[in-house]
Scaffold this active site. Structure first.
Site, PDB file in Angstrom:
ATOM      1  N   PRO A  95       0.650  -0.524   0.161  1.00  0.00           N
ATOM      2  CA  PRO A  95       0.857   0.352  -0.077  1.00  0.00           C
ATOM      3  C   PRO A  95       1.330   1.474  -0.109  1.00  0.00           C
ATOM      4  O   PRO A  95       0.591   2.446  -0.175  1.00  0.00           O
ATOM      5  CB  PRO A  95      -0.829  -0.246   1.342  1.00  0.00           C
ATOM      6  CG  PRO A  95      -0.693  -1.385   1.499  1.00  0.00           C
ATOM      7  CD  PRO A  95       0.473  -2.432   1.433  1.00  0.00           C
ATOM      8  N   GLU A 122       1.428  -8.700   8.281  1.00  0.00           N
ATOM      9  CA  GLU A 122       1.300  -6.851   8.519  1.00  0.00           C
ATOM     10  C   GLU A 122       2.230  -6.381   7.384  1.00  0.00           C
ATOM     11  O   GLU A 122       2.465  -5.519   7.239  1.00  0.00           O
ATOM     12  CB  GLU A 122       1.284  -6.810  10.094  1.00  0.00           C
ATOM     13  CG  GLU A 122       0.565  -7.116  10.816  1.00  0.00           C
ATOM     14  CD  GLU A 122      -0.794  -6.177  10.204  1.00  0.00           C
ATOM     15  OE1 GLU A 122      -0.531  -4.585  10.263  1.00  0.00           O
ATOM     16  OE2 GLU A 122      -1.596  -6.719  10.808  1.00  0.00           O
ATOM     17  N   ARG A 160      -2.610  -7.641 -21.675  1.00  0.00           N
ATOM     18  CA  ARG A 160      -2.993  -6.999 -22.491  1.00  0.00           C
ATOM     19  C   ARG A 160      -2.507  -5.914 -23.816  1.00  0.00           C
ATOM     20  O   ARG A 160      -2.878  -5.844 -24.540  1.00  0.00           O
ATOM     21  CB  ARG A 160      -4.709  -5.968 -21.776  1.00  0.00           C
ATOM     22  CG  ARG A 160      -5.784  -6.453 -20.835  1.00  0.00           C
ATOM     23  CD  ARG A 160      -6.545  -5.998 -20.213  1.00  0.00           C
ATOM     24  NE  ARG A 160      -7.402  -4.909 -21.065  1.00  0.00           N
ATOM     25  CZ  ARG A 160      -8.091  -4.662 -22.390  1.00  0.00           C
ATOM     26  NH1 ARG A 160      -8.630  -6.164 -21.514  1.00  0.00           N
ATOM     27  NH2 ARG A 160      -8.915  -4.468 -23.124  1.00  0.00           N
ATOM     28  N   ASP A 175      -8.360   1.993 -25.771  1.00  0.00           N
ATOM     29  CA  ASP A 175      -8.569   0.938 -23.784  1.00  0.00           C
ATOM     30  C   ASP A 175      -8.436   2.801 -23.544  1.00  0.00           C
ATOM     31  O   ASP A 175      -7.892   3.853 -23.409  1.00  0.00           O
ATOM     32  CB  ASP A 175      -8.068   0.281 -23.559  1.00  0.00           C
ATOM     33  CG  ASP A 175      -8.760  -1.148 -23.827  1.00  0.00           C
ATOM     34  OD1 ASP A 175      -9.769  -1.130 -24.147  1.00  0.00           O
ATOM     35  OD2 ASP A 175      -8.022  -2.065 -23.557  1.00  0.00           O
TER      36      ASP A 175
HETATM   37  N1  SAM Z   1      -0.019  -3.696   7.417  1.00  0.00           N
HETATM   38  C1  SAM Z   1       0.689  -2.972   6.050  1.00  0.00           C
HETATM   39  C2  SAM Z   1      -0.119  -1.646   6.110  1.00  0.00           C
HETATM   40  O1  SAM Z   1      -0.485  -0.967   6.764  1.00  0.00           O
HETATM   41  O2  SAM Z   1       0.728  -0.684   5.321  1.00  0.00           O
HETATM   42  C3  SAM Z   1      -0.840  -3.444   5.380  1.00  0.00           C
HETATM   43  C4  SAM Z   1      -0.310  -4.826   5.064  1.00  0.00           C
HETATM   44  S1  SAM Z   1      -1.431  -5.762   4.294  1.00  0.00           S
HETATM   45  C5  SAM Z   1      -2.897  -6.927   5.100  1.00  0.00           C
HETATM   46  C6  SAM Z   1      -0.680  -7.133   3.553  1.00  0.00           C
HETATM   47  C7  SAM Z   1      -0.109  -7.163   1.882  1.00  0.00           C
HETATM   48  O3  SAM Z   1      -1.298  -7.431   1.201  1.00  0.00           O
HETATM   49  C8  SAM Z   1       1.114  -6.686   1.940  1.00  0.00           C
HETATM   50  O4  SAM Z   1       1.949  -6.574   2.155  1.00  0.00           O
HETATM   51  C9  SAM Z   1       1.035  -6.160   0.279  1.00  0.00           C
HETATM   52  O5  SAM Z   1       1.488  -6.828  -0.010  1.00  0.00           O
HETATM   53  C10 SAM Z   1      -0.608  -6.333  -0.189  1.00  0.00           C
HETATM   54  N2  SAM Z   1      -1.488  -5.778   0.540  1.00  0.00           N
HETATM   55  C11 SAM Z   1      -2.062  -5.077   0.241  1.00  0.00           C
HETATM   56  N3  SAM Z   1      -3.270  -3.441   0.067  1.00  0.00           N
HETATM   57  C12 SAM Z   1      -2.370  -3.290  -1.245  1.00  0.00           C
HETATM   58  C13 SAM Z   1      -2.171  -2.733  -1.623  1.00  0.00           C
HETATM   59  N4  SAM Z   1      -3.801  -1.205  -1.887  1.00  0.00           N
HETATM   60  N5  SAM Z   1      -1.392  -2.502  -3.098  1.00  0.00           N
HETATM   61  C14 SAM Z   1      -0.519  -3.206  -3.495  1.00  0.00           C
HETATM   62  N6  SAM Z   1      -0.251  -4.526  -1.872  1.00  0.00           N
HETATM   63  C15 SAM Z   1      -1.338  -4.270  -1.404  1.00  0.00           C
END
Ligand code: SAM
Length: 234
Positions: A95, A122, A160, A175
């Site tokens: 994220p 996490e 794509r 697109d």
């Molecule tokens: N503790 C992290 C935080 O607050 O930013 C969130 C971890 S999330 C529950 C677990 C995993 O999901 C991340 O390590 C990532 O690989 C993936 N993930 C979650 N949200 C994402 C997003 N918006 N974009 C890309 N990967 C995401």
């Protein structure tokens, strides 16, 4: 193009990868998608891949050893050479990454190989980032339970863009977010001409190609302005 997915849940990808577009692209040799299980690189009787964060806090983090060793097992000497132009890109789904756009996907589609790192729990121990120096990619300002769905977004959208994957009759050039103006596609209509009192716009039935093109452009500009407004609002 080759895509490696580094994940704790390779089974999540099976039906997705066998599906029509990706399945056909792989059979045609346009895409080579491989799955690597992080747990295969865990040590100890419990094959532990995660542990509690130092300093306290909720949940578990992916430990550096299994993830880094999993990725290193995929790299060749050439990939690791600092002088050679890197033939492999590593992208970590997180994220906190750069928000994914069509431009980033177009860039990915030009590469020979991408390794996608899927987090869980996490997230990743920071030293995974420090060691592998991946590009950090986010699929949006919200939190998923794991990087697998985010990796599927990238695989689907990159596929794509690979010449030959969409076939002759379909083209990614028209697109939304594509081409030089990157406009969003406006409304489209198919048969019947009337549905529950709703008519297909007269211009689309006119046979006048210039008028149709002008109307579509105007609709695309309006759709793009609306979306820009939503993005600014959030
Ligand atoms: N503790 C992290 C935080 O607050 O930013 C969130 C971890 S999330 C529950 C677990 C995993 O999901 C991340 O390590 C990532 O690989 C993936 N993930 C979650 N949200 C994402 C997003 N918006 N974009 C890309 N990967 C995401």
């Amino acid at each position: 193009m080759r895509i490696d997915v580094v994940t704790l849940f390779p089974e999540m990808f099976q039906s997705f990868l066998d599906g029509s577009l990706l399945g056909t692209a792989q059979k045609a040799g346009l895409l080579d998608i491989r799955l690597s299980n992080i747990r295969d690189f865990a040590v100890g009787t419990h094959r532990q891949v995660d542990d509690r964060p130092y300093g306290g806090g909720p949940g578990m983090l992916l430990m550096p050893g299994p993830v880094v060793e999993c990725v290193e097992s995929l790299l060749t000497k050439k990939d690791c050479s600092e002088t050679a132009v890197p033939s492999t890109s590593i992208a970590m789904l997180t994220p906190s990454g750069q928000p994914l756009t069509q431009q980033i996907l177009e860039e990915f589609a030009t590469r020979r190989r991408i390794i996608l790192l899927c987090g869980r729990y996490e997230g990743f121990d920071q030293r995974i980032c420090d060691t592998l120096k991946p590009e950090l990619i986010s699929v949006g300002n919200y939190v998923l339970s794991g990087g697998e769905v985010a990796a599927m977004v990238i695989i689907d959208a990159v596929a794509r863009l690979i010449p030959g994957v969409l076939g002759d009759s379909l083209s990614a050039v028209d697109d939304s977010f594509s081409g030089t103006d990157r406009l969003i596609e406006g409304p489209q209509y198919t048969r019947p001409r009337e549905f529950r009192g709703l008519q297909v716009p007269e211009v689309l039935l006119s046979g006048d190609h210039q008028r149709i093109a002008d109307w579509r452009k105007m609709q695309a500009v309006t759709a793009t302005q609306k979306q820009t407004y939503y993005c600014q609002d959030n």
